[in-house]
Motif scaffolding. Structure first.
Motif, PDB file in Angstrom:
ATOM      1  N   ILE A 138       0.829  -1.251  -0.061  1.00 54.19           N
ATOM      2  CA  ILE A 138      -0.082   0.073   0.104  1.00 54.19           C
ATOM      3  C   ILE A 138       1.021   1.434  -0.053  1.00 54.19           C
ATOM      4  N   GLU A 139       0.652   2.056  -0.766  1.00 47.85           N
ATOM      5  CA  GLU A 139       1.493   3.330  -1.175  1.00 47.85           C
ATOM      6  C   GLU A 139       0.601   4.539  -0.479  1.00 47.85           C
ATOM      7  N   CYS A 140       1.284   5.192   0.420  1.00 45.83           N
ATOM      8  CA  CYS A 140       0.675   6.427   1.021  1.00 45.83           C
ATOM      9  C   CYS A 140       1.475   7.604   0.673  1.00 45.83           C
ATOM     10  N   LEU A 141       0.878   8.732  -0.054  1.00 46.74           N
ATOM     11  CA  LEU A 141       1.535  10.007  -0.373  1.00 46.74           C
ATOM     12  C   LEU A 141       0.798  11.097   0.379  1.00 46.74           C
ATOM     13  N   VAL A 142       1.660  11.732   1.274  1.00 44.40           N
ATOM     14  CA  VAL A 142       0.921  12.767   2.150  1.00 44.40           C
ATOM     15  C   VAL A 142       1.353  14.143   1.516  1.00 44.40           C
ATOM     16  N   LEU A 143       0.252  14.761   1.198  1.00 46.51           N
ATOM     17  CA  LEU A 143       0.563  16.108   0.298  1.00 46.51           C
ATOM     18  C   LEU A 143       0.277  17.165   1.230  1.00 46.51           C
ATOM     19  N   GLY A 144      -0.511  16.983   2.249  1.00 43.73           N
ATOM     20  CA  GLY A 144      -0.615  17.853   3.351  1.00 43.73           C
ATOM     21  C   GLY A 144      -1.072  17.481   4.796  1.00 43.73           C
ATOM     22  N   ALA A 145      -0.704  18.295   5.734  1.00 41.37           N
ATOM     23  CA  ALA A 145      -1.206  18.259   7.180  1.00 41.37           C
ATOM     24  C   ALA A 145      -0.259  16.775   7.832  1.00 41.37           C
ATOM     25  N   GLY A 146       1.267  16.499   7.152  1.00 39.96           N
ATOM     26  CA  GLY A 146       2.066  15.883   7.616  1.00 39.96           C
ATOM     27  C   GLY A 146       2.874  16.722   8.397  1.00 39.96           C
ATOM     28  N   GLN A 147       3.187  16.716   9.740  1.00 47.22           N
ATOM     29  CA  GLN A 147       3.769  17.632  10.676  1.00 47.22           C
ATOM     30  C   GLN A 147       3.378  18.874  10.551  1.00 47.22           C
ATOM     31  N   GLU A 148       2.284  19.232   9.979  1.00 43.42           N
ATOM     32  CA  GLU A 148       1.804  20.661  10.131  1.00 43.42           C
ATOM     33  C   GLU A 148       0.131  20.505  10.294  1.00 43.42           C
ATOM     34  N   VAL A 149      -0.257  21.557  10.876  1.00 44.16           N
ATOM     35  CA  VAL A 149      -1.860  21.868  10.891  1.00 44.16           C
ATOM     36  C   VAL A 149      -2.278  22.291   9.638  1.00 44.16           C
ATOM     37  N   GLY A 150      -3.267  21.861   8.903  1.00 46.96           N
ATOM     38  CA  GLY A 150      -3.847  22.450   7.842  1.00 46.96           C
ATOM     39  C   GLY A 150      -3.384  21.674   6.270  1.00 46.96           C
ATOM     40  N   LYS A 151      -4.332  22.074   5.304  1.00 45.87           N
ATOM     41  CA  LYS A 151      -3.983  21.447   3.991  1.00 45.87           C
ATOM     42  C   LYS A 151      -3.881  19.828   3.992  1.00 45.87           C
ATOM     43  N   SER A 152      -4.765  19.527   4.673  1.00 44.19           N
ATOM     44  CA  SER A 152      -5.064  17.636   4.867  1.00 44.19           C
ATOM     45  C   SER A 152      -5.288  17.249   3.510  1.00 44.19           C
ATOM     46  N   CYS A 153      -4.425  16.391   3.126  1.00 48.64           N
ATOM     47  CA  CYS A 153      -4.496  15.602   1.964  1.00 48.64           C
ATOM     48  C   CYS A 153      -3.469  14.304   1.912  1.00 48.64           C
ATOM     49  N   VAL A 154      -4.161  13.278   1.652  1.00 46.55           N
ATOM     50  CA  VAL A 154      -3.416  12.004   1.740  1.00 46.55           C
ATOM     51  C   VAL A 154      -4.018  11.234   0.440  1.00 46.55           C
ATOM     52  N   ILE A 155      -3.075  10.516  -0.373  1.00 48.87           N
ATOM     53  CA  ILE A 155      -3.453   9.929  -1.702  1.00 48.87           C
ATOM     54  C   ILE A 155      -2.886   8.579  -1.092  1.00 48.87           C
ATOM     55  N   VAL A 156      -3.810   7.550  -1.228  1.00 52.06           N
ATOM     56  CA  VAL A 156      -3.487   6.188  -0.926  1.00 52.06           C
ATOM     57  C   VAL A 156      -3.746   5.249  -2.436  1.00 52.06           C
ATOM     58  N   SER A 157      -2.599   4.320  -2.821  1.00 48.20           N
ATOM     59  CA  SER A 157      -2.825   3.687  -3.670  1.00 48.20           C
ATOM     60  C   SER A 157      -2.840   2.256  -3.174  1.00 48.20           C
ATOM     61  N   ILE A 158      -3.813   1.433  -3.561  1.00 46.74           N
ATOM     62  CA  ILE A 158      -4.238  -0.012  -3.324  1.00 46.74           C
ATOM     63  C   ILE A 158      -4.638  -0.666  -4.452  1.00 46.74           C
ATOM     64  N   HIS A 159      -3.890  -1.895  -4.865  1.00 46.09           N
ATOM     65  CA  HIS A 159      -4.147  -2.609  -5.845  1.00 46.09           C
ATOM     66  C   HIS A 159      -4.527  -1.651  -7.099  1.00 46.09           C
ATOM     67  N   GLY A 160      -3.675  -0.927  -7.254  1.00 42.14           N
ATOM     68  CA  GLY A 160      -4.078   0.050  -8.630  1.00 42.14           C
ATOM     69  C   GLY A 160      -4.990   1.141  -8.499  1.00 42.14           C
ATOM     70  N   LYS A 161      -5.711   0.966  -7.333  1.00 43.08           N
ATOM     71  CA  LYS A 161      -7.045   2.172  -6.942  1.00 43.08           C
ATOM     72  C   LYS A 161      -6.053   3.442  -6.263  1.00 43.08           C
ATOM     73  N   ARG A 162      -6.201   4.535  -6.914  1.00 45.24           N
ATOM     74  CA  ARG A 162      -5.684   5.815  -6.325  1.00 45.24           C
ATOM     75  C   ARG A 162      -6.710   6.561  -5.700  1.00 45.24           C
ATOM     76  N   ILE A 163      -6.810   6.831  -4.538  1.00 46.75           N
ATOM     77  CA  ILE A 163      -7.960   7.357  -3.623  1.00 46.75           C
ATOM     78  C   ILE A 163      -7.383   8.429  -2.800  1.00 46.75           C
ATOM     79  N   MET A 164      -7.879   9.704  -3.154  1.00 48.75           N
ATOM     80  CA  MET A 164      -7.489  10.826  -2.283  1.00 48.75           C
ATOM     81  C   MET A 164      -8.373  11.159  -1.206  1.00 48.75           C
ATOM     82  N   PHE A 165      -8.013  11.123  -0.109  1.00 47.26           N
ATOM     83  CA  PHE A 165      -8.572  11.486   1.313  1.00 47.26           C
ATOM     84  C   PHE A 165      -8.459  12.876   1.654  1.00 47.26           C
ATOM     85  N   ASP A 166      -9.521  13.983   1.454  1.00 51.97           N
ATOM     86  CA  ASP A 166      -9.311  15.267   1.806  1.00 51.97           C
ATOM     87  C   ASP A 166      -9.038  16.102   1.033  1.00 51.97           C
ATOM     88  N   CYS A 167      -8.839  17.479   1.013  1.00 53.81           N
ATOM     89  CA  CYS A 167      -8.231  18.314   0.198  1.00 53.81           C
ATOM     90  C   CYS A 167      -8.586  19.766   0.772  1.00 53.81           C
TER      91      CYS A 167
END
Length: 251
Positions: A3-32
């Motif tokens: 499972i690949e997890c790409l943190v685009l925002g809110a990693g060691q900071e408050v705000g701009k929450s956005c995490v992209i998770v890749s599972i079995h070829g599906k790319r899902i973005m949580f929050d924006c």
């Protein structure tokens, strides 16, 4: 299975929450989200990057060009009002307008609202389910399952009920990845009742001495909670001082 997890925002900071998770070829973005501590390009996510790498979006609150957005019913109802208000604030401050009223309308056409604990089969492989977050109206914890792999993304949640919202609730799940906020993870706070007591004591003292109280607060949830708290206190104490001397200014 990786499972690949790409943190685009809110990693060691408050705000701009956005995490992209890749599972079995599906790319899902949580929050924006957006980072309110910056006024330049750092405030926003790189939407060109997101458009390239994301298939599905869950729990989004920003007009994007993506095709399928899933959220809870209160969020769908409040999002156009909040986005339009934010757009007007940007224009009023003379900032560069990031989206138009038409962009907001187009975005909302792509939003699919779901009930709590409702299983939604997005496609033949991806299933999602929403759980109650309790943080503010519409706060949601999302469970996503691709084949036999499960992920939960919480965003902000609250385990303590207040006067207008209950505590977060989620089933016992078998997960491969849990993504959770941790803003106050190492902070020891006074009890909710102690904080309320100090707040009411300060308000009462100011008003009793003829002063006026201005309380800056967020419009989504916090203002309503304080209004209920003050209203109950006024009734219990049988106060005759007009409540108009206590003003809540939303920010």
């Amino acid at each position: 299975m990786a499972i690949e997890c790409l943190v685009l925002g809110a990693g060691q900071e408050v705000g701009k929450s956005c995490v992209i998770v890749s599972i079995h070829g599906k790319r899902i973005m949580f929050d924006c989200g957006m980072h309110m501590g910056y006024s330049d390009h750092r405030r926003y996510l790189d939407f060109s990057l997101i458009s390239q790498y994301v298939t599905w979006i869950i729990s989004v609150l920003f007009p994007t060009s993506l095709k399928f957005v899933v959220t809870q019913y209160p969020t769908k109802a409040l999002a156009p009002l909040m986005l339009e208000d934010y757009r007007k604030v940007m224009v009023g401050r003379g900032e560069e307008q990031q989206f138009t009223h038409e962009n907001i309308l187009d975005c909302m056409k792509k939003v699919t609202a779901v009930d709590l604990k409702q299983n939604v089969q997005v496609d033949k492989d991806l299933q999602i389910r929403a759980y109650y977050g309790g943080h503010v109206l519409g706060a949601t914890m999302f469970y996503a399952c691709v084949e036999d792999s499960g992920v939960v993304y919480t965003g902000d949640y609250n385990m303590t009920p207040d006067r207008h919202l209950g505590a977060a609730q989620i089933n016992r799940l078998q997960l491969d990845l849990l993504i959770t906020e941790s803003t106050y993870a190492t902070t020891i706070c006074d009890s909710k009742y102690a904080r309320e007591r100090e707040f009411l004591k300060a308000v009462h003292k100011c008003v009793a001495n003829g002063g006026k109280v201005l309380i800056p607060t967020f419009a989504l949830g916090r203002a309503q909670e304080l209004c209920i708290l003050l209203d109950d206190y006024w009734e219990q104490m049988n106060l005759k001082v007009p409540k108009t001397q206590v003003l809540l200014g939303t920010v």
